[in-house]
Design an enzyme around this catalytic site. Sequence first.
Site, PDB file in Angstrom:
ATOM      1  N   ALA A  13       1.172   1.530  11.624  1.00  0.00           N
ATOM      2  CA  ALA A  13       1.504   0.877  10.352  1.00  0.00           C
ATOM      3  C   ALA A  13       0.240   0.586   9.554  1.00  0.00           C
ATOM      4  O   ALA A  13      -0.841   0.388  10.110  1.00  0.00           O
ATOM      5  CB  ALA A  13       2.241  -0.432  10.632  1.00  0.00           C
ATOM      6  N   ASP A  28      -4.845  -9.909  13.077  1.00  0.00           N
ATOM      7  CA  ASP A  28      -4.917  -8.499  13.444  1.00  0.00           C
ATOM      8  C   ASP A  28      -3.998  -8.233  14.651  1.00  0.00           C
ATOM      9  O   ASP A  28      -4.222  -8.754  15.750  1.00  0.00           O
ATOM     10  CB  ASP A  28      -6.360  -8.098  13.768  1.00  0.00           C
ATOM     11  CG  ASP A  28      -6.500  -6.588  13.799  1.00  0.00           C
ATOM     12  OD1 ASP A  28      -6.940  -6.027  12.778  1.00  0.00           O
ATOM     13  OD2 ASP A  28      -6.111  -5.965  14.811  1.00  0.00           O
ATOM     14  N   ILE A  29      -2.987  -7.414  14.419  1.00  0.00           N
ATOM     15  CA  ILE A  29      -1.961  -7.181  15.452  1.00  0.00           C
ATOM     16  C   ILE A  29      -2.567  -6.484  16.675  1.00  0.00           C
ATOM     17  O   ILE A  29      -2.363  -6.900  17.818  1.00  0.00           O
ATOM     18  CB  ILE A  29      -0.803  -6.342  14.865  1.00  0.00           C
ATOM     19  CG1 ILE A  29      -0.204  -7.065  13.651  1.00  0.00           C
ATOM     20  CG2 ILE A  29       0.260  -6.056  15.916  1.00  0.00           C
ATOM     21  CD1 ILE A  29       0.815  -6.258  12.869  1.00  0.00           C
ATOM     22  N   ASP A  57      -4.528  -6.336   5.250  1.00  0.00           N
ATOM     23  CA  ASP A  57      -5.621  -7.103   5.853  1.00  0.00           C
ATOM     24  C   ASP A  57      -5.679  -8.510   5.268  1.00  0.00           C
ATOM     25  O   ASP A  57      -6.189  -9.425   5.895  1.00  0.00           O
ATOM     26  CB  ASP A  57      -6.959  -6.401   5.592  1.00  0.00           C
ATOM     27  CG  ASP A  57      -7.064  -5.128   6.405  1.00  0.00           C
ATOM     28  OD1 ASP A  57      -6.575  -5.114   7.546  1.00  0.00           O
ATOM     29  OD2 ASP A  57      -7.609  -4.123   5.882  1.00  0.00           O
ATOM     30  N   ASN A 109       0.851  -1.203   0.000  1.00  0.00           N
ATOM     31  CA  ASN A 109       0.000   0.000   0.000  1.00  0.00           C
ATOM     32  C   ASN A 109       0.881   1.245   0.000  1.00  0.00           C
ATOM     33  O   ASN A 109       2.104   1.142  -0.033  1.00  0.00           O
ATOM     34  CB  ASN A 109      -0.953  -0.017   1.197  1.00  0.00           C
ATOM     35  CG  ASN A 109      -0.188  -0.067   2.501  1.00  0.00           C
ATOM     36  OD1 ASN A 109       0.542   0.857   2.855  1.00  0.00           O
ATOM     37  ND2 ASN A 109      -0.317  -1.177   3.224  1.00  0.00           N
ATOM     38  N   GLY A 155      -0.193   1.559  16.994  1.00  0.00           N
ATOM     39  CA  GLY A 155      -0.197   0.864  15.691  1.00  0.00           C
ATOM     40  C   GLY A 155      -0.457   1.854  14.569  1.00  0.00           C
ATOM     41  O   GLY A 155      -1.595   2.061  14.159  1.00  0.00           O
ATOM     42  N   PHE A 171      -4.804   3.217  14.705  1.00  0.00           N
ATOM     43  CA  PHE A 171      -5.096   4.228  13.704  1.00  0.00           C
ATOM     44  C   PHE A 171      -6.260   3.711  12.860  1.00  0.00           C
ATOM     45  O   PHE A 171      -6.485   2.501  12.795  1.00  0.00           O
ATOM     46  CB  PHE A 171      -3.880   4.453  12.797  1.00  0.00           C
ATOM     47  CG  PHE A 171      -3.004   5.590  13.261  1.00  0.00           C
ATOM     48  CD1 PHE A 171      -2.253   5.469  14.415  1.00  0.00           C
ATOM     49  CD2 PHE A 171      -2.949   6.780  12.549  1.00  0.00           C
ATOM     50  CE1 PHE A 171      -1.459   6.508  14.854  1.00  0.00           C
ATOM     51  CE2 PHE A 171      -2.152   7.833  12.982  1.00  0.00           C
ATOM     52  CZ  PHE A 171      -1.403   7.702  14.132  1.00  0.00           C
TER      53      PHE A 171
HETATM   54  O1  PMT Z   1       2.915   6.145   6.542  1.00  0.00           O
HETATM   55  P1  PMT Z   1       2.380   7.470   6.030  1.00  0.00           P
HETATM   56  O2  PMT Z   1       2.583   7.628   4.539  1.00  0.00           O
HETATM   57  O3  PMT Z   1       2.880   8.640   6.823  1.00  0.00           O
HETATM   58  O4  PMT Z   1       0.787   7.460   6.210  1.00  0.00           O
HETATM   59  C1  PMT Z   1       0.238   7.397   7.483  1.00  0.00           C
HETATM   60  C2  PMT Z   1      -0.957   6.413   7.555  1.00  0.00           C
HETATM   61  C3  PMT Z   1      -2.102   6.929   6.690  1.00  0.00           C
HETATM   62  C4  PMT Z   1      -0.512   5.029   7.080  1.00  0.00           C
HETATM   63  C5  PMT Z   1      -1.351   6.319   9.076  1.00  0.00           C
HETATM   64  O5  PMT Z   1      -1.714   7.599   9.536  1.00  0.00           O
HETATM   65  C6  PMT Z   1      -2.484   5.357   9.279  1.00  0.00           C
HETATM   66  O6  PMT Z   1      -3.645   5.644   9.115  1.00  0.00           O
HETATM   67  N1  PMT Z   1      -2.122   4.096   9.657  1.00  0.00           N
HETATM   68  C7  PMT Z   1      -3.057   2.969   9.783  1.00  0.00           C
HETATM   69  C8  PMT Z   1      -3.395   2.446   8.411  1.00  0.00           C
HETATM   70  C9  PMT Z   1      -4.359   1.268   8.461  1.00  0.00           C
HETATM   71  O7  PMT Z   1      -3.962   0.165   8.178  1.00  0.00           O
HETATM   72  O8  PMT Z   1      -5.547   1.584   8.895  1.00  0.00           O
HETATM   73  P2  PMT Z   1      -6.803   0.521   9.008  1.00  0.00           P
HETATM   74  O9  PMT Z   1      -7.996   1.372   9.289  1.00  0.00           O
HETATM   75  O10 PMT Z   1      -6.844  -0.392   7.824  1.00  0.00           O
HETATM   76  O11 PMT Z   1      -6.399  -0.349  10.261  1.00  0.00           O
HETATM   77  C10 PMT Z   1      -6.819  -0.019  11.568  1.00  0.00           C
HETATM   78  C11 PMT Z   1      -5.772  -0.341  12.584  1.00  0.00           C
HETATM   79  O12 PMT Z   1      -5.562  -1.751  12.629  1.00  0.00           O
HETATM   80  C12 PMT Z   1      -4.408   0.285  12.315  1.00  0.00           C
HETATM   81  O13 PMT Z   1      -3.870   0.766  13.534  1.00  0.00           O
HETATM   82  C13 PMT Z   1      -3.563  -0.895  11.806  1.00  0.00           C
HETATM   83  O14 PMT Z   1      -2.171  -0.748  12.158  1.00  0.00           O
HETATM   84  C14 PMT Z   1      -4.197  -2.041  12.571  1.00  0.00           C
HETATM   85  N2  PMT Z   1      -4.058  -3.380  11.915  1.00  0.00           N
HETATM   86  C15 PMT Z   1      -4.583  -3.621  10.674  1.00  0.00           C
HETATM   87  C16 PMT Z   1      -4.442  -4.885  10.110  1.00  0.00           C
HETATM   88  C17 PMT Z   1      -3.760  -5.886  10.828  1.00  0.00           C
HETATM   89  N3  PMT Z   1      -3.589  -7.093  10.320  1.00  0.00           N
HETATM   90  N4  PMT Z   1      -3.270  -5.628  12.049  1.00  0.00           N
HETATM   91  C18 PMT Z   1      -3.413  -4.408  12.607  1.00  0.00           C
HETATM   92  O15 PMT Z   1      -2.963  -4.169  13.755  1.00  0.00           O
END
Ligand code: PMT
Length: 379
Positions: free
Chosen positions: A251, A282-283, A255, A186, A249, A300
């Site tokens: 990162a 999911d971490i 998914d 991504n 988190g 995040f």
């Molecule tokens: O890295 P940059 O270019 O500066 O951009 C920043 C960002 C947009 C990446 C950052 O601000 C951000 O939003 N990070 C989370 C991105 C994300 O994966 O969001 P999500 O809504 O899909 O996931 C929700 C949360 O679950 C996140 O905290 C993610 O780290 C966590 N997750 C997701 C999948 C997984 N398998 N394990 C997780 O822990």
Amino acid sequence: MRLLRKQDNQVRVVMTHSAMQFISPLTFQALSGNSVSTELLDAEEENAMGHINLARWADKLVIAPATANIIAKLTHGLADDLLSTLYLATNCPVYIAPAMNHVMWNKAVTQENILRLQTHGVQLIGPESGDQACGEVGFGRMSEASDIVLKLTEESCSDYTLQSKNILISAGPTREFLDPVRYITNRSSGKMGYALAEAALNAGAKVTLISGPVNLTSSDKITRINVETAEQMHHAVLSRADKNDIYIGAAAVADYTPASISLKKIKKQANESTIQLQKTRDILTDVAALKNKPNFIVGFAAETDDLEHYAKNKLKQKKLDMIAANWVGQEQGGFDKDENALQVYWNTGSQCLEMTNKTHLAKQLINLITERVNEKNST
Ligand code: PMT
């Protein structure tokens, strides 16, 4: 200069050409014990880039006195001398102590510039009211040197709000391999997560950064573990989470990952091809389910629509203490950009952190996390 040196600070002085009409650089050289920089292109500097070297060196940039001219230049991003270029090139906190005639200070354009600089994260010290150099009386006198130094010292103390805390932060994208040469990923650059790691370090925390593949450097005071895949990131986080007080988190973890990885490069054959994907672990959810979990867990949420609804759902479903939601796929903010804005939610409240550079935004989020951690510890 004398007061800062008395407190054992290292100080380097940049003088504009106008400043040199009042005071000789030799005076500041003697007081600071360092040569004074005056020119943008400095042949004496090894890489002829004095502004970049100074920008990296400084923990704080203080412009005192700050004239109406430099304030206007900073507001509009002009970079036609060493000082204005240094301001653009640095990520450190910036303070200005304005000094000018009271009519100039009250002029609408100066006030607009000051407001804009403050929204860019610049901190204002003074000015004070009183007798002015022009013989008039009013607002525009530079704050006393002792007040300026006090403000800088106060800020340093409040910077150390996370002393003795261990913080684990994830940043950047993951790569999910299809075969030895191809992967799904991504647009995350890691900038947000790295800025948070730097802000947490500046707040006195011991920081471990679990980083996906990015093109960024981190302070050697940060313990950095490089990973590629979601599975590796899961392992790197889960195996350290119980030794940390806070997990953030940031990162962008995949998914889904290919259900199988071909050991050989997949050949081009049929017109259409299907990739079978399976969910990653999911971490955040797994960190929150640990017996010895961090005391405070921040997720995040990256959303293209219905930000509040999805963010609040993730806060609840993943059993987080806080979630920082950002819009992605828009012109400003989100992936890869230098700026971002966050809507932060926790169980009893929310706060909007306006669009600003990720360095400043990270500091604001770390301050907010500190407040909530302190509140959680006191209840
Ligand atoms: O890295 P940059 O270019 O500066 O951009 C920043 C960002 C947009 C990446 C950052 O601000 C951000 O939003 N990070 C989370 C991105 C994300 O994966 O969001 P999500 O809504 O899909 O996931 C929700 C949360 O679950 C996140 O905290 C993610 O780290 C966590 N997750 C997701 C999948 C997984 N398998 N394990 C997780 O822990």
